[in-house]
Design a protein around this motif. Structure first.
Motif, short mmCIF file in Angstrom:
data_model
loop_
_atom_site.label_atom_id
_atom_site.label_comp_id
_atom_site.label_asym_id
_atom_site.label_seq_id
_atom_site.Cartn_x
_atom_site.Cartn_y
_atom_site.Cartn_z
N LEU B 11 -74.81 150.53 -97.62
CA LEU B 11 -76.25 150.35 -97.83
C LEU B 11 -76.70 151.46 -98.77
CD1 LEU B 11 -79.03 149.14 -97.28
CD2 LEU B 11 -79.15 150.54 -95.22
N LYS B 12 -77.19 151.08 -99.91
CA LYS B 12 -77.56 152.05 -100.93
C LYS B 12 -78.95 151.75 -101.49
CE LYS B 12 -73.69 154.39 -101.08
NZ LYS B 12 -73.64 155.85 -100.75
N LYS B 13 -79.53 152.78 -102.10
CA LYS B 13 -80.83 152.62 -102.77
C LYS B 13 -80.59 152.38 -104.26
CE LYS B 13 -83.71 155.44 -99.71
NZ LYS B 13 -82.83 155.34 -98.54
N PRO B 14 -81.54 151.71 -104.91
CA PRO B 14 -81.43 151.57 -106.37
C PRO B 14 -81.27 152.93 -107.03
CG PRO B 14 -83.18 150.17 -105.53
CD PRO B 14 -82.72 151.01 -104.37
N LYS B 87 -78.36 148.59 -109.14
CA LYS B 87 -79.53 147.74 -109.35
C LYS B 87 -79.57 146.68 -108.26
CE LYS B 87 -79.13 148.46 -114.35
NZ LYS B 87 -80.17 149.52 -114.35
N ASN B 88 -80.73 146.08 -108.10
CA ASN B 88 -80.86 145.04 -107.06
C ASN B 88 -79.83 143.93 -107.25
OD1 ASN B 88 -82.99 146.33 -105.80
ND2 ASN B 88 -84.53 145.27 -107.03
N GLU B 89 -79.54 143.60 -108.50
CA GLU B 89 -78.62 142.49 -108.77
C GLU B 89 -77.15 142.84 -108.48
OE1 GLU B 89 -80.85 143.74 -110.92
OE2 GLU B 89 -79.99 143.94 -112.95
N MET B 91 -76.29 143.75 -105.55
CA MET B 91 -76.09 143.41 -104.14
C MET B 91 -75.18 142.20 -104.06
SD MET B 91 -78.77 143.26 -101.05
CE MET B 91 -79.73 141.86 -101.56
N THR B 113 -75.17 146.39 -100.04
CA THR B 113 -76.59 146.05 -99.96
C THR B 113 -77.38 147.10 -100.72
OG1 THR B 113 -76.29 145.01 -97.80
CG2 THR B 113 -78.53 145.60 -98.43
N VAL B 114 -78.25 146.64 -101.60
CA VAL B 114 -79.09 147.55 -102.38
C VAL B 114 -80.53 147.30 -101.98
CG1 VAL B 114 -79.76 148.31 -104.69
CG2 VAL B 114 -77.44 147.43 -104.28
N SER B 115 -81.14 148.32 -101.40
CA SER B 115 -82.51 148.17 -100.92
C SER B 115 -83.21 149.52 -100.91
CB SER B 115 -82.52 147.57 -99.52
OG SER B 115 -83.83 147.52 -99.00
N SER B 116 -84.45 149.50 -101.35
CA SER B 116 -85.22 150.75 -101.34
C SER B 116 -85.86 150.98 -99.98
CB SER B 116 -86.28 150.73 -102.44
OG SER B 116 -87.07 149.56 -102.33
#
Lengths: 107, 116
Positions: B11-14, B87-89, B91, B113-116
């Motif tokens: 699980l990562k942030k942009p 980037k979100n894309e 994910m 998973t990419v989520s802020s």
């Protein structure tokens, strides 16, 4: 890049029915084509390689054929465990390209 | 037996980076190249490229040039995929697959998973 046009996008069939999925290559790829089955949450599993050769452990109801640049995967008698998504893959040239997939369900 | 075991979900942030591992066993690691495949949620399979495990030379598909890095730890029979500036894309589930035998061997996949 070589385009692989796969059809149909989805398919609903009955037990013991014959099912055929096709991939059309945008140019000659010889026999450099494979078919994979993917179940939800799992890795793809190799079914057919070299367009017509059955991978180890794959039931003989699966078969592959080629006519020019059109490739087909045939399931001779559909079983419950055959549901999933099927993909073709060309390995003739880089980048290797997958078909968009065919979702196979039981009717 | 031949196995490819990938690292767990991330699980990562942009903007962050992620490193995914693919540990091979049951064969001589440097005899077969390692490929990477992306599968976005509900989408099909997308070829990312591969790394020559004998020379360490990576080859990227056009969509994966720039932020994506393939590298090896040969002594540990492990291939890595690093994605920078997420980037979100990005994910997706990422799979490694061994060359030869027409991709008969795949890792189990790693969900990023990419989520802020």
């Amino acid at each position: 890049d070589i385009q692989m046009t796969q059809s149909p996008a989805s398919l609903s069939a009955s037990l013991d029915e014959i099912v055929t999925i096709t991939c059309q290559a945008s140019q000659d790829i010889g026999n450099w084509l494979a078919w994979y089955q993917q179940k939800p949450g799992k890795s793809p599993q190799l079914l057919i390689y070299g367009a017509t050769s059955l991978a180890d452990g794959v039931p003989s109801r699966f078969s592959g054929s080629r006519s020019g640049t059109q490739y087909s995967l045939k399931i001779s008698r559909l079983q419950v465990e055959d549901t999933g998504i099927y993909y073709c893959l060309q390995r003739y040239s880089a980048p290797n390209t997958f078909g968009a997939g065919t979702k196979l369900e039981l009717k | 037996q031949i196995q490819l075991v990938q690292s767990g979900p991330e699980l990562k942030k942009p903007g962050e980076s992620v490193k995914i591992s693919c540990k091979a066993s049951g064969y001589t690691f440097t005899n077969y190249g390692m490929y990477w495949v992306k599968q976005a949620p509900g989408q099909g399979l997308q070829y990312m490229g591969w790394i020559n495990t004998e020379t360490g030379k990576p080859t990227y598909a056009d969509d994966f040039k720039g932020r994506f890095v393939f590298f090896l730890e040969t002594s540990a029979s492990t291939a890595y995929l690093q994605i920078n500036n997420l980037k979100n894309e990005d994910m997706a589930t990422y799979f490694c697959a061994r060359s030869g035998n027409w991709f008969a061997y795949w890792g189990q996949g790693t969900l990023v998973t990419v989520s802020s």
